[in-house]
Design an enzyme around this catalytic site. Structure first.
Site, short mmCIF file in Angstrom:
data_model
loop_
_atom_site.label_atom_id
_atom_site.label_comp_id
_atom_site.label_asym_id
_atom_site.label_seq_id
_atom_site.Cartn_x
_atom_site.Cartn_y
_atom_site.Cartn_z
N ASP A 1 0.82 -1.22 0.00
CA ASP A 1 0.00 0.00 0.00
C ASP A 1 0.85 1.27 0.00
OD1 ASP A 1 -1.97 -1.92 0.28
OD2 ASP A 1 -3.13 -0.75 1.70
N ARG B 1 0.34 5.06 17.50
CA ARG B 1 -0.05 6.06 16.51
C ARG B 1 0.23 7.50 16.93
NH1 ARG B 1 1.00 2.01 13.81
NH2 ARG B 1 -0.64 0.94 12.67
N ASP C 1 -7.00 3.50 12.30
CA ASP C 1 -5.74 4.23 12.23
C ASP C 1 -5.86 5.58 11.55
OD1 ASP C 1 -4.18 2.52 13.67
OD2 ASP C 1 -3.37 1.44 11.95
N SER D 1 -3.13 -9.29 7.41
CA SER D 1 -2.23 -8.15 7.60
C SER D 1 -1.65 -8.20 9.01
CB SER D 1 -2.97 -6.83 7.38
OG SER D 1 -3.97 -6.64 8.36
#
Length: 414
Positions: free
Chosen positions: A15, A95, A124, A180
């Site tokens: 990605d 994050r 996210d 993932s």
């Protein structure tokens, strides 16, 4: 004129590799790739060369592991945060640190925007952007997956792989791992692919190769391992007598927890954006630290202070999960948490055995446990008169008796 600069949160996966090239073409901009080293280990190998080959004008790979452990993991663990009773917030807590450093780089480089590869269905995107907004309200955020022109260009992975091949972007995309992963110092998460079926058994022997941080409990040693953790004001400062900084503690506990199959969680959780999702997590060191910290608090924290702090666990956990780390309410809660930890000091002994963290002793120079008062034998301090309990019980029973009397009277009338 100089080109516009965009700082991209870059992982090197399919990605963000495609996004790097697409941003450069679409915005005719310089792309500065940023990767936070927060414990991904071998995932970082060759990342700088790959980003430059894909078209980045500059690459930052910053070692933030110490800051992550000291300023993010440790304060959160002092709060007792546990999202929906199971999740130790391993992805969530990383994050705000990534967003903070992205903004710092953008300022230093004169960039006008930051970008990320988070999907429009996940948490996210919210975390990155809320945390960035709290510290840099003027900076633009580009989220390609929320742009129709990007989704039209890449409706699926096949189109992304074809684009990567056509542009000489080295990516590894395989059906061998149809899920993932997100790894850092605190945990690794697995989602999507076959895990989207909540009936799929991720603990089955045929799926053991998925896990990277821990052995299955069935394969763990047949003998327990005893460890001791020392705390000062709510922070673990030593393990088995060896003084360690927060990073050292996390690394050692991850090794020990992984060896004994500790810290696996399989749950269906509620995403902030409104849907349920299934995630599998490995948090070996964090699970040990969480258990030890709670045990230390049981001996040293005042009952009402603990009750107050515990009443805020759900709120604090939601703030971290939803992306409000830099929000004023989280900072206010943290001040209360820090105060609550003043006397959380001492030593906790644990046994690690086949996925379990077993309490094996706790001691502290500021213990609130007094065996002379708690004893079932004669109390030498005379601090507690058992006869006083009669009035204590009578007063607490008064409202119950009144309520029961009213119910009984209503029953007779009916």
């Amino acid at each position: 004129m100089a080109k516009e600069k965009i700082v991209l949160a870059y992982s090197g996966g399919l990605d963000t590799s495609v996004i790097l090239k697409w941003l450069k073409e679409t915005y005719d901009a310089e792309i500065i790739a940023f990767t936070a080293d927060i414990g991904q280990k071998e995932e970082l190998d060759g990342l700088e060369e790959k980003a430059l080959a894909t078209g980045a004008s500059k690459v930052y790979i910053d070692d933030l592991r110490e800051e992550f452990a000291k300023d993010f993991i440790y304060p959160m663990f002092q709060s007792g945060a546990l999202y929906e009773g199971q999740y130790l917030l391993g992805t969530s807590i990383a994050r705000p640190l990534i967003a903070k450093r992205m903004v710092e780089i953008a300022r230093a480089e004169g960039a006008t925007a930051i970008a990320h590869g988070a999907t429009g269905k996940g948490n996210d995107q919210v975390r990155f952007e809320l945390n960035a907004a709290a510290i840099a309200p003027d900076i633009e955020v580009i989220a390609p997956w929320r742009l129709s022109e990007f989704r039209d260009r890449f409706p699926g992975r096949a189109e992304m792989i074809a684009y990567a091949e056509a542009n000489g972007i080295p990516v590894t995309a395989s059906a061998a791992k149809p899920y993932s992963m997100d790894r850092n110092l605190l945990h690794i998460s697995y989602e999507s692919g076959m895990l989207e079926d909540p009936w799929f058994d991720a603990s089955a022997p045929e799926n053991k190769e998925m896990y990277l941080l821990s052995v299955s409990p069935e394969d763990a040693p047949d003998q327990p391992e005893v460890i001791e953790l020392e705390f000062e004001q709510g922070n673990c400062v030593a393990l088995n007598g060896e003084s360690l900084d927060p990073l050292g503690v996390m690394e050692k506990l991850n090794e020990l927890g992984g060896k004994h199959g500790i810290g696996r969680v399989d749950m269906v959780e509620n995403r902030f954006v409104g849907m349920k999702s299934r995630g599998v997590y490995e948090t070996p060191g964090g699970t040990i630290l969480f258990t030890a910290h709670r045990k230390m608090e049981s001996l040293t924290m005042d009952r009402e202070v603990m009750s107050l702090r515990d009443s805020l666990i759900s709120r604090y956990s939601n703030l971290v999960y939803n992306g409000f780390w830099f929000a004023p309410e989280r900072l206010a809660l943290q001040a209360l948490v820090t105060e609550s930890q003043r006397n959380v000091s001492g030593t906790v002994r644990l046994k690690l055995y086949k996925g379990n963290v077993i309490a094996a002793g706790v001691k502290s120079p500021v213990s609130l446990y007094n065996p002379e008062i708690a004893t079932m034998e004669a109390d030498p301090t005379q601090a507690y008169d058992q006869g006083d309990a009669t009035g204590f019980i009578r007063l607490n029973a008064l409202r119950l008796k009144v309520s029961a009397g009213v119910e009984q009277e209503q029953g007779r009338r009916n």
